[in-house]
Design a protein around this motif. Structure first.
Motif, PDB file in Angstrom:
ATOM      1  N   ALA A  93       0.865  -1.181   0.000  1.00 19.18           N
ATOM      2  CA  ALA A  93       0.000   0.000   0.000  1.00 19.18           C
ATOM      3  C   ALA A  93       0.896   1.224   0.000  1.00 19.18           C
ATOM      4  CB  ALA A  93      -0.907   0.008   1.230  1.00 19.18           C
ATOM      5  N   THR A  94       0.640   2.152  -0.895  1.00 23.67           N
ATOM      6  CA  THR A  94       1.407   3.394  -0.900  1.00 23.67           C
ATOM      7  C   THR A  94       0.809   4.355   0.120  1.00 23.67           C
ATOM      8  OG1 THR A  94       0.039   4.429  -2.601  1.00 23.67           O
ATOM      9  CG2 THR A  94       1.906   3.098  -3.358  1.00 23.67           C
ATOM     10  N   HIS A  95       1.540   5.415   0.403  1.00 26.02           N
ATOM     11  CA  HIS A  95       1.088   6.356   1.437  1.00 26.02           C
ATOM     12  C   HIS A  95      -0.040   7.252   0.962  1.00 26.02           C
ATOM     13  CE1 HIS A  95       3.689   9.061  -0.909  1.00 26.02           C
ATOM     14  NE2 HIS A  95       2.937  10.033  -0.411  1.00 26.02           N
ATOM     15  N   ASP A  96      -0.314   7.268  -0.364  1.00 27.81           N
ATOM     16  CA  ASP A  96      -1.293   8.232  -0.873  1.00 27.81           C
ATOM     17  C   ASP A  96      -2.552   7.601  -1.472  1.00 27.81           C
ATOM     18  OD1 ASP A  96       0.272   7.199  -2.887  1.00 27.81           O
ATOM     19  OD2 ASP A  96       0.893   9.125  -3.713  1.00 27.81           O
ATOM     20  N   ASP A  97      -2.541   6.305  -1.730  1.00 22.12           N
ATOM     21  CA  ASP A  97      -3.734   5.654  -2.272  1.00 22.12           C
ATOM     22  C   ASP A  97      -4.685   5.243  -1.142  1.00 22.12           C
ATOM     23  OD1 ASP A  97      -2.684   5.889  -4.849  1.00 22.12           O
ATOM     24  OD2 ASP A  97      -1.625   3.971  -4.671  1.00 22.12           O
ATOM     25  N   LEU A  98      -5.915   4.945  -1.518  1.00 20.15           N
ATOM     26  CA  LEU A  98      -6.928   4.542  -0.538  1.00 20.15           C
ATOM     27  C   LEU A  98      -7.542   3.196  -0.932  1.00 20.15           C
ATOM     28  CD1 LEU A  98      -8.783   7.971  -0.143  1.00 20.15           C
ATOM     29  CD2 LEU A  98      -7.051   7.007   1.386  1.00 20.15           C
ATOM     30  N   CYS A  99      -7.942   2.429   0.072  1.00 20.01           N
ATOM     31  CA  CYS A  99      -8.606   1.146  -0.156  1.00 20.01           C
ATOM     32  C   CYS A  99      -9.985   1.185   0.476  1.00 20.01           C
ATOM     33  CB  CYS A  99      -7.795   0.008   0.461  1.00 20.01           C
ATOM     34  SG  CYS A  99      -6.125  -0.163  -0.223  1.00 20.01           S
ATOM     35  N   MET A 100     -10.989   0.848  -0.288  1.00 19.65           N
ATOM     36  CA  MET A 100     -12.340   0.762   0.264  1.00 19.65           C
ATOM     37  C   MET A 100     -12.383  -0.386   1.277  1.00 19.65           C
ATOM     38  SD  MET A 100     -13.922   3.244  -1.167  1.00 19.65           S
ATOM     39  CE  MET A 100     -15.683   2.936  -1.023  1.00 19.65           C
ATOM     40  N   PRO A 101     -13.275  -0.311   2.284  1.00 20.97           N
ATOM     41  CA  PRO A 101     -13.277  -1.308   3.370  1.00 20.97           C
ATOM     42  C   PRO A 101     -13.272  -2.775   2.952  1.00 20.97           C
ATOM     43  CG  PRO A 101     -14.681   0.538   3.958  1.00 20.97           C
ATOM     44  CD  PRO A 101     -14.245   0.784   2.537  1.00 20.97           C
ATOM     45  N   PRO A 102     -13.984  -3.188   1.883  1.00 27.94           N
ATOM     46  CA  PRO A 102     -13.971  -4.629   1.554  1.00 27.94           C
ATOM     47  C   PRO A 102     -12.778  -5.076   0.704  1.00 27.94           C
ATOM     48  CG  PRO A 102     -15.995  -3.520   0.806  1.00 27.94           C
ATOM     49  CD  PRO A 102     -14.976  -2.466   1.075  1.00 27.94           C
ATOM     50  N   PHE A 103     -11.861  -4.176   0.372  1.00 24.88           N
ATOM     51  CA  PHE A 103     -10.752  -4.471  -0.555  1.00 24.88           C
ATOM     52  C   PHE A 103     -10.083  -5.809  -0.221  1.00 24.88           C
ATOM     53  CE2 PHE A 103      -7.229  -2.537  -3.247  1.00 24.88           C
ATOM     54  CZ  PHE A 103      -6.368  -3.615  -3.160  1.00 24.88           C
ATOM     55  N   ILE A 104      -9.481  -5.901   0.958  1.00 23.07           N
ATOM     56  CA  ILE A 104      -8.695  -7.091   1.301  1.00 23.07           C
ATOM     57  C   ILE A 104      -9.592  -8.319   1.426  1.00 23.07           C
ATOM     58  CG2 ILE A 104      -7.258  -8.128   3.106  1.00 23.07           C
ATOM     59  CD1 ILE A 104      -5.992  -5.365   3.531  1.00 23.07           C
ATOM     60  N   GLU A 105     -10.770  -8.159   2.025  1.00 23.05           N
ATOM     61  CA  GLU A 105     -11.670  -9.298   2.204  1.00 23.05           C
ATOM     62  C   GLU A 105     -12.045  -9.926   0.874  1.00 23.05           C
ATOM     63  OE1 GLU A 105     -15.959 -10.410   4.297  1.00 23.05           O
ATOM     64  OE2 GLU A 105     -15.237  -8.345   4.317  1.00 23.05           O
ATOM     65  N   GLU A 203      -9.158 -10.555 -11.295  1.00 22.65           N
ATOM     66  CA  GLU A 203      -9.711  -9.231 -11.024  1.00 22.65           C
ATOM     67  C   GLU A 203     -11.028  -9.357 -10.278  1.00 22.65           C
ATOM     68  OE1 GLU A 203      -9.797  -5.520 -13.796  1.00 22.65           O
ATOM     69  OE2 GLU A 203     -11.709  -6.568 -14.077  1.00 22.65           O
ATOM     70  N   VAL A 204     -11.116  -8.678  -9.136  1.00 19.01           N
ATOM     71  CA  VAL A 204     -12.380  -8.576  -8.397  1.00 19.01           C
ATOM     72  C   VAL A 204     -13.201  -7.486  -9.084  1.00 19.01           C
ATOM     73  CG1 VAL A 204     -13.418  -7.979  -6.177  1.00 19.01           C
ATOM     74  CG2 VAL A 204     -11.300  -9.321  -6.249  1.00 19.01           C
ATOM     75  N   PRO A 205     -14.431  -7.756  -9.489  1.00 18.83           N
ATOM     76  CA  PRO A 205     -15.172  -6.808 -10.326  1.00 18.83           C
ATOM     77  C   PRO A 205     -15.611  -5.516  -9.644  1.00 18.83           C
ATOM     78  CG  PRO A 205     -16.551  -8.699  -9.772  1.00 18.83           C
ATOM     79  CD  PRO A 205     -15.178  -9.019  -9.292  1.00 18.83           C
ATOM     80  N   GLU A 206     -15.452  -5.421  -8.329  1.00 16.80           N
ATOM     81  CA  GLU A 206     -15.846  -4.195  -7.621  1.00 16.80           C
ATOM     82  C   GLU A 206     -14.730  -3.156  -7.676  1.00 16.80           C
ATOM     83  OE1 GLU A 206     -17.819  -5.216  -3.685  1.00 16.80           O
ATOM     84  OE2 GLU A 206     -17.038  -7.163  -4.305  1.00 16.80           O
ATOM     85  N   ARG A 207     -15.106  -1.875  -7.702  1.00 21.41           N
ATOM     86  CA  ARG A 207     -14.116  -0.789  -7.726  1.00 21.41           C
ATOM     87  C   ARG A 207     -13.780  -0.408  -6.275  1.00 21.41           C
ATOM     88  NH1 ARG A 207     -12.980   0.952 -12.740  1.00 21.41           N
ATOM     89  NH2 ARG A 207     -14.434   0.291 -14.365  1.00 21.41           N
ATOM     90  N   LEU A 208     -12.710  -1.020  -5.761  1.00 21.73           N
ATOM     91  CA  LEU A 208     -12.357  -0.874  -4.354  1.00 21.73           C
ATOM     92  C   LEU A 208     -11.004  -0.216  -4.144  1.00 21.73           C
ATOM     93  CD1 LEU A 208     -13.459  -4.457  -3.212  1.00 21.73           C
ATOM     94  CD2 LEU A 208     -14.790  -2.339  -3.116  1.00 21.73           C
ATOM     95  N   PHE A 209     -10.293   0.097  -5.224  1.00 22.20           N
ATOM     96  CA  PHE A 209      -8.976   0.713  -5.115  1.00 22.20           C
ATOM     97  C   PHE A 209      -9.042   2.136  -5.650  1.00 22.20           C
ATOM     98  CE2 PHE A 209      -4.485   1.086  -6.917  1.00 22.20           C
ATOM     99  CZ  PHE A 209      -3.927   1.431  -5.688  1.00 22.20           C
ATOM    100  N   LEU A 210      -8.670   3.096  -4.799  1.00 21.06           N
ATOM    101  CA  LEU A 210      -8.661   4.502  -5.201  1.00 21.06           C
ATOM    102  C   LEU A 210      -7.211   4.930  -5.394  1.00 21.06           C
ATOM    103  CD1 LEU A 210     -11.506   4.078  -4.019  1.00 21.06           C
ATOM    104  CD2 LEU A 210     -11.398   6.399  -3.111  1.00 21.06           C
ATOM    105  N   ARG A 211      -6.817   5.015  -6.648  1.00 19.49           N
ATOM    106  CA  ARG A 211      -5.437   5.363  -7.008  1.00 19.49           C
ATOM    107  C   ARG A 211      -5.333   6.876  -7.132  1.00 19.49           C
ATOM    108  NH1 ARG A 211      -0.142   4.157  -6.901  1.00 19.49           N
ATOM    109  NH2 ARG A 211       0.856   3.980  -8.932  1.00 19.49           N
ATOM    110  N   ARG A 212      -4.494   7.479  -6.285  1.00 22.41           N
ATOM    111  CA  ARG A 212      -4.428   8.941  -6.252  1.00 22.41           C
ATOM    112  C   ARG A 212      -3.380   9.455  -7.240  1.00 22.41           C
ATOM    113  NH1 ARG A 212      -6.309  12.177  -2.021  1.00 22.41           N
ATOM    114  NH2 ARG A 212      -6.121  10.463  -0.518  1.00 22.41           N
TER     115      ARG A 212
END
Length: 315
Positions: A93-105, A203-212
């Motif tokens: 995980a980089t210091h600037d990107d965000l992961c939606m809560p279900p990302f890892i699960e 690929e998990v079909p949900e959009r759970l990774f927020l790339r900044r």
């Protein structure tokens, strides 16, 4: 360790990331999958990164904070997070990107269900430095589900050059068969190619990774190839980066157990990729434009050298 919910190690390599760090840590700590260890390696930051990390480590015992005495370069810092990780699965995980809560699960569900998958990653949304959406229809196209490694590698050579999938969740046993992040430009893409040889990429079909995307990410901050090479490795000269990358692609193909036919197949499509990317119409147009500029510059110098000196007028 909770065997029903295997440990996932999240590696956070960081250098001077105080601006977005707290939001990133909150997004990891807020994951619906809680059996995590978070391994932070601070590459001798000179801003408030250390203070933030130490404060979060006191609040949550899942966080391990390590600090290098000097900047070792991005490649070594990334790999230190792997070396200190103990999980069955691993995620950078980089210091600037965000992961939606279900990302890892969601990623772990795929890895637990399908042992032939080496990496699972969700779809991406591109955001700006303020969190505003730039592109919510972005496609990574790293969904390599072919049953054989050489066919996955063929698909890999035809994918875009973006490497968001490297921030998915990987099977640690497969990741440790690779050199991880090499100390050269675009080594993350070489790693993805090797992981595709080692197993399917899902690929998990949900959009759970927020790339900044912002002015200070490495691809924007490093204006030259030499600067980018030095970002990976401070001791790099920045020369022959394309050749080095090509050699590393070949080495990755030779590391993975393949039949002679499969290896030759992978090498063929790797060469085709390089010919298309570096010798295709767009590349030729760029090379010709650069050559014309150099010739024009050379001609001006030559004319200046052989031109008759102007007589100095005396008043």
């Amino acid at each position: 360790m909770n065997t029903a919910n295997p440990l996932v190690s999240v590696g956070i390599p960081i250098y001077n990331g105080e601006k977005f760090l707290e939001a990133t840590l909150e997004s990891i700590l807020s994951q619906t999958y809680s059996n995590l260890e978070i391994v932070i390696f601070d590459n001798a930051s000179s801003d408030g990164t250390r203070k933030i990390c130490e404060a979060y480590a006191l609040k949550d015992n899942r966080i391990q904070y390590h600090r290098n005495e000097k900047n070792l370069g991005a490649a070594r810092n990334y790999n230190l997070t792997v070396e200190h990780a103990t999980g069955k699965y691993f995620k950078w995980a980089t210091h600037d990107d965000l992961c939606m809560p279900p990302f890892i699960e969601r990623c772990v569900e795929v890895l637990e269900r399908e042992p032939n998958v080496s990496l699972a990653y969700p779809k991406t949304i591109i955001i700006d430095e303020h969190g505003g959406i730039i592109d919510d229809l972005f496609e990574d196209r790293f969904n390599f589900r072919e049953p054989t490694p050489h066919l996955r590698y063929k698909t890999f050579t035809r994918t875009p050059l973006d490497c968001n999938a490297v921030f998915g969740v990987m099977r640690m046993s497969e990741l440790k068969k690779t050199p991880c992040i090499g100390a050269y430009e675009s080594s993350d893409r070489v790693l993805l190619g090797e992981l595709a040889l080692l197993g399917e990429i899902a690929e998990v079909p949900e959009r759970l990774f927020l790339r900044r995307c912002h002015p200070h990410i490495s691809t924007n901050a490093c204006k030259t190839k030499k600067a980018m090479a030095m970002w990976f490795n401070p001791n790099s000269s920045g020369r022959f980066t394309r050749l080095r990358r090509f050699i590393e692609y070949i080495k990755s193909i030779t590391r993975v157990p393949l039949s002679l036919y499969q290896r030759a197949y992978c090498l063929f499509y790797l060469v085709m990729f390089y010919l298309k990317f570096y010798l295709g119409p767009t590349r030729w147009a760029g090379l010709l434009k650069n050559l014309r500029a150099r010739l024009a510059s050379f001609c001006q110098v030559s004319i200046a050298m052989f031109a008759e000196p102007k007589k100095k007028e005396v008043y």
